[in-house]
Design a protein around this motif. Structure first.
Motif, PDB file in Angstrom:
ATOM      1  N   PHE A   1       0.763  -1.278   0.077  1.00 35.11           N
ATOM      2  CA  PHE A   1      -0.028  -0.065   0.041  1.00 35.11           C
ATOM      3  C   PHE A   1       0.711   1.488  -0.042  1.00 35.11           C
ATOM      4  O   PHE A   1       1.767   1.259   0.898  1.00 35.11           O
ATOM      5  N   ILE A   2       0.622   2.221  -0.857  1.00 32.50           N
ATOM      6  CA  ILE A   2       1.364   3.450  -1.123  1.00 32.50           C
ATOM      7  C   ILE A   2       0.225   4.386  -1.123  1.00 32.50           C
ATOM      8  O   ILE A   2      -0.646   4.702  -1.965  1.00 32.50           O
ATOM      9  N   TRP A   3       0.320   5.405   0.183  1.00 31.10           N
ATOM     10  CA  TRP A   3      -0.532   6.401   0.163  1.00 31.10           C
ATOM     11  C   TRP A   3      -0.178   7.480  -0.832  1.00 31.10           C
ATOM     12  O   TRP A   3       0.635   7.890  -1.076  1.00 31.10           O
ATOM     13  N   GLY A   4      -1.439   7.669  -1.459  1.00 29.29           N
ATOM     14  CA  GLY A   4      -1.256   8.823  -2.697  1.00 29.29           C
ATOM     15  C   GLY A   4      -1.909  10.056  -2.032  1.00 29.29           C
ATOM     16  O   GLY A   4      -2.715  10.488  -1.463  1.00 29.29           O
ATOM     17  N   LEU A   5      -1.910  11.133  -3.212  1.00 31.82           N
ATOM     18  CA  LEU A   5      -2.280  12.467  -2.934  1.00 31.82           C
ATOM     19  C   LEU A   5      -3.738  12.596  -3.072  1.00 31.82           C
ATOM     20  O   LEU A   5      -4.487  13.259  -2.375  1.00 31.82           O
ATOM     21  N   ASP A   6      -4.401  11.461  -3.955  1.00 31.56           N
ATOM     22  CA  ASP A   6      -5.661  11.562  -4.001  1.00 31.56           C
ATOM     23  C   ASP A   6      -6.453  11.261  -2.764  1.00 31.56           C
ATOM     24  O   ASP A   6      -7.427  11.764  -2.261  1.00 31.56           O
ATOM     25  N   LEU A   7      -5.829  10.166  -1.782  1.00 28.48           N
ATOM     26  CA  LEU A   7      -6.342   9.792  -0.632  1.00 28.48           C
ATOM     27  C   LEU A   7      -6.179  11.133   0.490  1.00 28.48           C
ATOM     28  O   LEU A   7      -6.999  11.393   1.056  1.00 28.48           O
ATOM     29  N   SER A   8      -5.071  11.830   0.228  1.00 29.34           N
ATOM     30  CA  SER A   8      -5.085  12.910   1.306  1.00 29.34           C
ATOM     31  C   SER A   8      -5.651  13.937   0.859  1.00 29.34           C
ATOM     32  O   SER A   8      -6.191  14.483   2.088  1.00 29.34           O
ATOM     33  N   LEU A   9      -6.155  14.220  -0.503  1.00 35.06           N
ATOM     34  CA  LEU A   9      -7.083  15.342  -0.639  1.00 35.06           C
ATOM     35  C   LEU A   9      -8.310  15.034  -0.076  1.00 35.06           C
ATOM     36  O   LEU A   9      -9.118  15.843   0.359  1.00 35.06           O
ATOM     37  N   LEU A  10      -8.629  13.527  -0.285  1.00 40.88           N
ATOM     38  CA  LEU A  10      -9.894  13.476   0.122  1.00 40.88           C
ATOM     39  C   LEU A  10     -10.180  13.613   1.860  1.00 40.88           C
ATOM     40  O   LEU A  10     -11.192  14.034   2.131  1.00 40.88           O
ATOM     41  N   VAL A  11      -9.179  12.956   2.459  1.00 37.51           N
ATOM     42  CA  VAL A  11      -9.192  12.994   3.954  1.00 37.51           C
ATOM     43  C   VAL A  11      -9.020  14.486   4.166  1.00 37.51           C
ATOM     44  O   VAL A  11      -9.893  14.889   5.363  1.00 37.51           O
TER      45      VAL A  11
END
Length: 91
Positions: free
Chosen positions: A56-66
């Motif tokens: 699992f690699i945390w992406g910018l899309d997940l960061s923006l959603l959170v």
């Protein structure tokens, strides 16, 4: 701002900063990944084989959603926790 509003702002901003820090620690990838293509070398025959490895690699899309959800909840709480004293004095 009263104490509850300050707390709501501080918590939502700290969540945003924490998600950005986690994103940078995972390498600053743009998209979230669940599998990574890895080249494995066969020691017996000497050829390389590409396989998908679960990682699992945390992406910018997940960061923006959170971050967006945190800021939305923080702004709703900021509005809900407004003081009624100032509102009654203005009328």
């Amino acid at each position: 701002m009263n104490k509850k509003q300050k707390l709501a702002v501080i918590i939502s901003v700290s969540i945003v900063l924490a998600t950005i820090a986690v994103w940078l620690l995972f390498g600053g990838e743009i998209f979230t990944k669940t599998q990574v293509l890895v080249e494995k070398k066969d020691e017996l025959f000497g050829w390389t084989e590409k396989t998908w490895e679960d990682k699992f690699i945390w992406g910018l899309d997940l960061s923006l959603l959170v971050s967006a959800i945190s800021l939305a909840i923080g702004s709703i709480l900021f509005f809900v926790f407004r003081s009624k004293k100032n509102f009654n004095n203005q009328q």
